[in-house]
Design a protein around this motif. Structure first.
Motif, PDB file in Angstrom:
ATOM      1  N   ARG A   1       0.825  -1.206   0.000  1.00  0.00           N
ATOM      2  CA  ARG A   1       0.000   0.000   0.000  1.00  0.00           C
ATOM      3  C   ARG A   1       0.863   1.261   0.000  1.00  0.00           C
ATOM      4  O   ARG A   1       1.961   1.277   0.540  1.00  0.00           O
ATOM      5  N   ASP A   2       0.320   2.298  -0.581  1.00  0.00           N
ATOM      6  CA  ASP A   2       0.964   3.604  -0.558  1.00  0.00           C
ATOM      7  C   ASP A   2       0.840   4.163   0.861  1.00  0.00           C
ATOM      8  O   ASP A   2      -0.262   4.270   1.389  1.00  0.00           O
ATOM      9  N   PRO A   3       1.952   4.519   1.507  1.00  0.00           N
ATOM     10  CA  PRO A   3       1.872   5.006   2.886  1.00  0.00           C
ATOM     11  C   PRO A   3       1.081   6.298   3.032  1.00  0.00           C
ATOM     12  O   PRO A   3       0.649   6.636   4.130  1.00  0.00           O
ATOM     13  N   LYS A   4       0.860   6.990   1.927  1.00  0.00           N
ATOM     14  CA  LYS A   4       0.081   8.219   1.995  1.00  0.00           C
ATOM     15  C   LYS A   4      -1.384   7.996   1.658  1.00  0.00           C
ATOM     16  O   LYS A   4      -2.175   8.926   1.669  1.00  0.00           O
ATOM     17  N   GLY A   5      -1.725   6.758   1.334  1.00  0.00           N
ATOM     18  CA  GLY A   5      -3.093   6.442   0.964  1.00  0.00           C
ATOM     19  C   GLY A   5      -3.884   5.869   2.127  1.00  0.00           C
ATOM     20  O   GLY A   5      -3.491   5.961   3.281  1.00  0.00           O
ATOM     21  N   VAL A   6      -5.006   5.247   1.801  1.00  0.00           N
ATOM     22  CA  VAL A   6      -5.865   4.657   2.814  1.00  0.00           C
ATOM     23  C   VAL A   6      -5.541   3.174   2.945  1.00  0.00           C
ATOM     24  O   VAL A   6      -4.884   2.581   2.093  1.00  0.00           O
TER      25      VAL A   6
ATOM     26  N   ASP B   1      -7.442   0.528   2.727  1.00  0.00           N
ATOM     27  CA  ASP B   1      -8.078  -0.408   1.798  1.00  0.00           C
ATOM     28  C   ASP B   1      -7.922   0.049   0.345  1.00  0.00           C
ATOM     29  O   ASP B   1      -8.880   0.063  -0.424  1.00  0.00           O
ATOM     30  N   GLN B   2      -6.709   0.412  -0.009  1.00  0.00           N
ATOM     31  CA  GLN B   2      -6.456   0.867  -1.370  1.00  0.00           C
ATOM     32  C   GLN B   2      -6.764  -0.220  -2.390  1.00  0.00           C
ATOM     33  O   GLN B   2      -6.470  -1.394  -2.169  1.00  0.00           O
ATOM     34  N   PRO B   3      -7.338   0.145  -3.532  1.00  0.00           N
ATOM     35  CA  PRO B   3      -7.557  -0.847  -4.590  1.00  0.00           C
ATOM     36  C   PRO B   3      -6.234  -1.297  -5.195  1.00  0.00           C
ATOM     37  O   PRO B   3      -5.198  -0.619  -5.066  1.00  0.00           O
ATOM     38  N   ARG B   4      -6.273  -2.409  -5.861  1.00  0.00           N
ATOM     39  CA  ARG B   4      -5.066  -3.008  -6.419  1.00  0.00           C
ATOM     40  C   ARG B   4      -4.315  -2.067  -7.347  1.00  0.00           C
ATOM     41  O   ARG B   4      -3.085  -2.000  -7.324  1.00  0.00           O
ATOM     42  N   GLU B   5      -5.053  -1.327  -8.162  1.00  0.00           N
ATOM     43  CA  GLU B   5      -4.393  -0.480  -9.167  1.00  0.00           C
ATOM     44  C   GLU B   5      -3.617   0.676  -8.552  1.00  0.00           C
ATOM     45  O   GLU B   5      -2.766   1.284  -9.209  1.00  0.00           O
ATOM     46  N   GLU B   6      -3.873   0.992  -7.285  1.00  0.00           N
ATOM     47  CA  GLU B   6      -3.150   2.076  -6.625  1.00  0.00           C
ATOM     48  C   GLU B   6      -1.987   1.563  -5.783  1.00  0.00           C
ATOM     49  O   GLU B   6      -1.323   2.332  -5.109  1.00  0.00           O
TER      50      GLU B   6
END
Length: 908
Positions: A514-519, A521-526
């Motif tokens: 996961r992107d540490p700046k994201g949420v 439950d990020q979707p796969r494409e992110e």
């Protein structure tokens, strides 16, 4: 001409003109004769008394219509005989209208809808109709019941519980064993049955047995209602009904007609058979498990004694078994239900036994003083006495039975009745080879008589699955199915340890970090798909972080400090500090790297990855703790072999199965149909295989090498050294081997897994030791004569996470002469021993140095939390970011992990 358009009649009088017009002569009371008409009698007109020819008294057309409606007829049928359009005529009067004579109304047998009623009243049945229908319905029921009662006969106990053999075949069609038809039953007379046995079943099953009619109307109603709505039928509510059900074993179809027949038989038995005979028949036909029908056979099967010698405690225990031996036999029956373990069954049996004894006291069948003598389960003998089921055969038969019961329409009771030919997937050559491989290691190394403290209770389990079909070709369930009752290839509860790590890596390749700046439950494409070359930390006692860089803490606020096997740091040659790539971390089974990888991917995705491979959800531990990624779950050996078979099959997942075909007397009743699904993409699965090949060629699994063949596999050792595994595969066969220590005596209430330090003369048991040795010996034999096959060449996958080398100091302890890093300090590090930390880098920047920290790092606990007081095992580098090898500092200790970076580079 319509009546309402006629001219009014002329004034009364006569005369020639009137005669010409055909007017009636008031004086004569006759109508004038039309021109040209003959004066026949048909032309005469005699008005009825009290009525007129054309006056208002004759009624209008509206009145005629109303009269028609009231009579229920139509216009024409409503006209009076001889009546014309103008009104009713005399008995022979022709009238002037076109009406015809209507026949009399016919009476209906069922007056519905009701005649002479209008609107909603026409649809309300009369009391006569309701009464008649009720009498007819009751009469029909009485007639049917009378016919049914007359047609059924009281069952003959001698005809009950007959059975045939089930023939089990090897995969090639050769007979493995014929078993199941040898019904174990010996009838007793009423006087030979202990009174306490009779009162035990009465107290538990039917306390009013001695006075009731033998039939429970409420229970019958529930059973019929359930069947009518498509649900399962219910067992008899009274002992009489249960006896009838037992005695009708030759017809166990779950149909309404069969249930009705059973009800009629129960009614007839209750009315015509003595209670003593019903009790005798019931206890001679009841099924107590272990192939035992009747109290005498049960007494022999569980206590090896005659029924007449049973004590009240034994009687109460046997009374519990009639509720379902699968869940009350202390030996367990996990092959039928994973919840029917020895521990669960023993607990249920004891509770039921105690409840029965309490009820016997309550109903006056047992004294309180006598009852107090039976507070524990009585000693119970081995559940297997059939020597044909010794060795591995009993485990194979149980596994096949389990598959049939859970995957076909054949019930456990039908299977017990026998008459089936069952073609299994088991390969006799492979089964024998696996048993010999285990026996070889056991006889050479496990010496319970010489080392009882360390070698007693050692057990092995194993399974082989064909990756191309999912067929279970071999299992090892234990030393002997007639002595050791739990199938160690199936459910044992032994944790799988580091053999779980490939599912973590597969999740990282399939889902990405996961992107540490994201949420969360990020979707796969992110997300960022991870390459096996990605860099993580091999440092021991590593502080674990969440995907966004926050330190993970439990519900009590304690930080997690992850240890490696043998509590050591791991350094990869050629890389700075404690940097290890995921390929090397798998090769050396580095816990810290894969625990942190699991956190970055998300433990929910790691869990789904295991399920995608074929691991059953119910065998997975809680995914709320970082250690989930290193195998706190307890899948069976069969499921582990099946999950690794998914990698071998380039991502095609097939559930393991043990039965190819079942035939009854009428022909084939079941045939297995493979239903593969996509567990992983071929790209992911083939890359996992490539990483696992490296484990066997260079890492912890070198003992499993097969000369001339490509092998992929993984070792596993659990916390406390309580189980050890090796799971590996070739393109043709996937095999798992487990080893553990556990006393599985059903009388031992506190059965736990025991440590294996010093077991077999070794300081510690690893998956690389005995399990890998067994795997090698077995696979060498199992693959003899089969062609050499290679795995697919993997396509490069993912992005190298943390690719930049660490600028932090290299460790002071070199693992090998080829790697001799010097303790050079990073220019950005602070030598200040202050306990505070100043963070100058973003949380996701794993290579960034952190300043601050104190001299003594916090040593921490092996599997979470931290030690009460800061400790240091080495003061080297204490002035540069905390203790060199002292573990994690207090919220820094020279960096978030005690020395400068989150994952890469030097941590102390």
């Amino acid at each position: 001409m319509s009546e309402h358009r006629r001219k009014p009649p002329p004034p009364q009088g006569g005369g020639r003109a009137a005669a010409r017009r055909g007017q009636p002569d008031p004086s004569s009371g006759r109508r004038g004769t039309p021109r040209g008409a003959a004066g026949s009698s048909a032309d005469s007109y005699e008005p009825a008394s009290g009525s007129g020819s054309y006056g208002p008294e004759a009624g209008s057309r509206a009145e005629a219509r109303r009269a028609t409606q009231r009579s229920g007829g139509n216009r024409r049928r409503a006209a009076e005989p001889g009546g014309g359009r103008g009104g009713p005529g005399g008995p022979a009067g022709p009238g002037r209208g076109r009406g015809r004579s209507a026949p009399p109304a016919k009476k209906r047998i069922i007056d519905y809808p009701r005649a002479g009623k209008y609107g909603w009243q026409r649809w309300v049945p009369s009391w006569r109709l309701v009464t008649g229908m009720f009498i007819g319905f009751v009469g029909s029921l009485v007639a049917v019941a009378g016919v049914g009662y007359a047609m059924v006969t009281v069952p003959n106990v001698a005809d009950a519980a007959s059975a045939q053999n089930n023939v089990f075949e090897w995969s090639n069609g050769q007979v493995m064993v014929a078993t199941g038809g040898e019904v174990n039953r010996q009838n007793l007379n009423y006087s030979q049955i202990p009174a306490k046995m009779r009162y035990a079943v009465i107290s538990q099953e039917n306390k009013t047995f001695e006075t009731d009619s033998g039939v429970d109307p409420n229970g019958i109603g529930r059973a019929i209602f359930n069947m009518a709505r498509g649900g399962e039928t219910q067992g008899g509510s009274t002992i009489t009904q249960q006896y009838v059900k037992n005695a009708m074993l030759n017809d166990q179809s779950q149909t309404i007609s069969r249930k009705l027949k059973e009800i009629f038989v129960a009614i007839k038995v209750g009315a015509t058979v003595r209670k003593e005979d019903v009790m005798q028949g019931y206890l001679n036909t009841a099924y107590f498990g272990r192939g035992a029908y009747g109290i005498q056979a049960a007494s022999r099967a569980y206590f090896n004694q005659d029924a007449k010698n049973l004590n009240p405690g034994q009687c109460a225990f046997l009374a519990a078994l009639v509720k379902g031996a699968t869940y009350y036999d202390p030996a367990g029956a996990t092959y039928l239900d994973v919840n029917a373990t020895q521990a669960n069954n023993s607990r249920r049996a004891l509770l039921q036994m105690q409840d029965t004894l309490d009820k016997m006291v309550e109903y006056g069948h047992l004294s309180a003083a006598e009852r107090d003598k039976y507070r524990t389960l009585p000693p119970i003998k081995s559940p297997r006495s059939n020597t044909r089921l010794s060795g591995q055969i009993g485990y194979l038969v149980d596994l096949a039975k389990s598959y049939i019961v859970h995957n076909t329409d054949i019930t456990e009771l039908q299977l017990q009745r026998g008459g089936y030919t069952i073609r299994t997937t088991f390969d006799k050559k492979k089964v024998d080879a696996l048993e010999k491989a285990v026996q070889k290691v056991r006889s050479a190394n496990i010496k319970p008589d010489l080392r009882p403290k360390y070698d007693k209770y050692v057990q092995f389990g194993g399974a082989s699955v064909n990756p191309k079909s999912g067929a279970i070709e071999a299992i090892y369930g234990g030393e002997d199915a007639t002595k050791h009752f739990t199938d160690n290839a199936d459910a044992t509860g032994a944790q799988v340890g580091s053999t779980f790590k490939p599912f973590v890596l597969a999740a990282a390749m399939e889902w990405g970090v996961r992107d540490p700046k994201g949420v969360a439950d990020q979707p796969r494409e992110e997300r960022t798909v991870v390459s096996p070359k990605s860099i993580y930390s091999g440092k021991n006692k590593l502080k674990i972080h969440q995907y966004n860089g926050d330190v993970w803490t439990d519900d009590k606020g304690r930080e997690w400090l992850q240890t490696n096997d043998d509590d050591k740091d791991v350094v990869e040659p050629g890389k700075p500090g404690y940097d290890v790539d995921l390929r090397y971390a798998m090769q050396e089974s580095v816990n810290t790297a894969y625990v942190q990888l699991g956190m970055d991917v998300g433990l929910d995705k790691v869990k789904q990855s295991a399920i995608d491979a074929g691991i059953l959800k119910g065998s997975l531990a809680s995914a709320n703790y970082p250690s989930f990624s290193i195998g706190t779950s307890d899948p069976s050996a069969i499921r582990m072999a099946g999950a690794y078979a998914t990698f071998a099959a380039s991502g095609q997942q097939r559930d393991p199965f043990s039965v190819m075909e079942v035939k009854d007397a009428d022909g084939t009743s079941y045939k297995h149909k493979a239903v593969p699904r996509d567990g992983y993409s071929a790209e992911v699965a083939d890359n996992i295989t490539d990483v696992l090949r490296n484990v066997v060629e260079k890492g912890t699994g070198t003992k499993a090498k097969l000369p001339g063949r490509q092998v992929a596999g993984k070792t596993g050792t659990t916390d406390g050294n309580k189980s050890a595994w090796f799971v590996g595969y070739t393109p043709q066969l996937s095999t798992s081997i487990c080893m553990f220590r556990m006393d599985d005596d059903a009388r031992n209430k506190n059965r736990t897994f025991l440590e294996m330090y010093n077991t077999g003369g070794q300081a510690k048991i690893h998956g690389a030791s005995f399990p890998a040795e067994i795997w090698h010996d077995y696979m060498s034999q199992a693959l003899q004569g089969q062609p050499v096959m290679n795995f697919p060449t993997p396509t490069p996958i993912g992005t190298i996470v943390n690719a930049e080398p660490s600028p932090t100091p290299t460790p002071t302890v070199a693992p090998s002469p080829t790697s001799s890093p010097s303790p050079t300090a990073s220019p950005t590090e602070s030598a200040s021993p202050t306990p505070t930390q100043t963070q100058t880098c973003a949380p996701w920047d794993w290579k960034c140095n952190q300043t601050g920290g104190n001299a003594n790092g916090n040593g921490g606990a092996a599997d979470g939390g931290q030690s009460p007081t800061p400790t240091s095992t080495d003061t080297t580098g204490a002035d540069v970011g905390g203790a060199a090898n002292g573990g994690v500092g207090n919220n820094g200790g020279g960096g978030n992990n005690g020395g400068g970076t989150f994952f890469g580079g030097t941590k102390n």
